[in-house]
Design a protein around this motif. Structure first.
Motif, mmCIF file in Angstrom:
data_model
loop_
_atom_site.group_PDB
_atom_site.id
_atom_site.type_symbol
_atom_site.label_atom_id
_atom_site.label_comp_id
_atom_site.label_asym_id
_atom_site.label_seq_id
_atom_site.Cartn_x
_atom_site.Cartn_y
_atom_site.Cartn_z
ATOM 1 N N ALA A 173 43.100 77.944 20.951
ATOM 2 C CA ALA A 173 43.248 78.774 19.755
ATOM 3 C C ALA A 173 41.987 79.521 19.322
ATOM 4 N N PRO A 174 40.795 78.949 19.416
ATOM 5 C CA PRO A 174 39.614 79.706 18.979
ATOM 6 C C PRO A 174 39.331 80.966 19.803
ATOM 7 N N VAL A 175 39.857 81.034 21.031
ATOM 8 C CA VAL A 175 39.533 82.168 21.898
ATOM 9 C C VAL A 175 40.773 82.885 22.438
ATOM 10 N N MET A 197 52.530 81.372 26.818
ATOM 11 C CA MET A 197 51.699 82.460 27.327
ATOM 12 C C MET A 197 50.735 82.828 26.203
ATOM 13 N N ASP A 198 49.459 82.658 26.438
ATOM 14 C CA ASP A 198 48.423 83.061 25.502
ATOM 15 C C ASP A 198 47.632 84.188 26.135
ATOM 16 N N GLU A 199 46.954 84.974 25.296
ATOM 17 C CA GLU A 199 46.073 86.007 25.812
ATOM 18 C C GLU A 199 44.713 85.874 25.150
ATOM 19 N N PRO A 200 43.666 86.239 25.871
ATOM 20 C CA PRO A 200 42.323 86.130 25.311
ATOM 21 C C PRO A 200 42.146 87.057 24.115
ATOM 22 N N LEU A 201 41.373 86.588 23.155
ATOM 23 C CA LEU A 201 41.001 87.428 22.037
ATOM 24 C C LEU A 201 39.855 88.335 22.458
#
Length: 174
Positions: free
Chosen positions: A88-90, A103-107
């Motif tokens: 979550a932080p990134v 599916m997550d994506e980079p911040l």
């Protein structure tokens, strides 16, 4: 023509752009590569100080066990819903996927934050770190590493059995 002579549109944050959009976080990648090298060096020094003799060879079954455990560790880190708090932080959640994965994506942000975001959303990238950690554990504490590897491998087998069961049910129902 040197990097200093390049037109401003070909420069990004004081560095020559690596790609046309200037979105590749080269400084972040360099930071992560340095951290990886430092961690590997630390494991090596720790093993030497403990008087650990490296195995002359690694049995094929241990390679298989470590390989399956690496796969599962990388998937848990990069795709599992339950480890979202680590990412979550990134990263930010893009969508829920099948089988409890996401599916997550980079911040965006600074290069290190973006590079870490890319690392923790890419199972192939994370497997390098996972394998290094598991092999380091194997060198320092082989019995413990085999036990952890066996648990992670059992989880992988259970996943595949869940997929097989679901497929069987879907095909039996027509």
């Amino acid at each position: 023509m040197t990097a200093d002579d390049e037109a401003p549109e070909h420069r990004c944050h004081g560095y020559r752009r690596y790609d046309e959009r200037g979105t590749v976080p080269l400084a972040g990648y360099a930071t992560l590569a340095t951290a990886f090298a430092a961690a590997t060096g630390t494991l090596t020094v720790l093993a030497r100080r403990r008087g650990v003799t490296l195995p002359e060879r690694v049995p094929p079954w241990d390679v298989l066990l470590l390989g399956v455990a690496t796969y599962k560790t990388a998937r848990l880190l990069t795709k599992a819903k339950i480890t979202g708090f680590l990412r979550a932080p990134v990263t930010r959640r893009v969508e829920d996927a099948k089988a409890g994965e996401v599916m997550d994506e980079p911040l965006g942000g600074n290069a290190v934050k973006q590079a870490v975001g890319e690392l923790v959303t890419c199972p192939f990238c994370a497997s390098t770190w996972s394998a290094t950690g598991l092999v380091g554990a194997y060198v320092l504490a082989p019995r413990g590493a085999r036990l952890v590897g066996a648990a992670l491998s059992a989880m992988t087998l259970a996943d595949w059995l869940q997929y097989a069961w679901t497929w069987t049910q879907e095909n039996a129902e027509g």
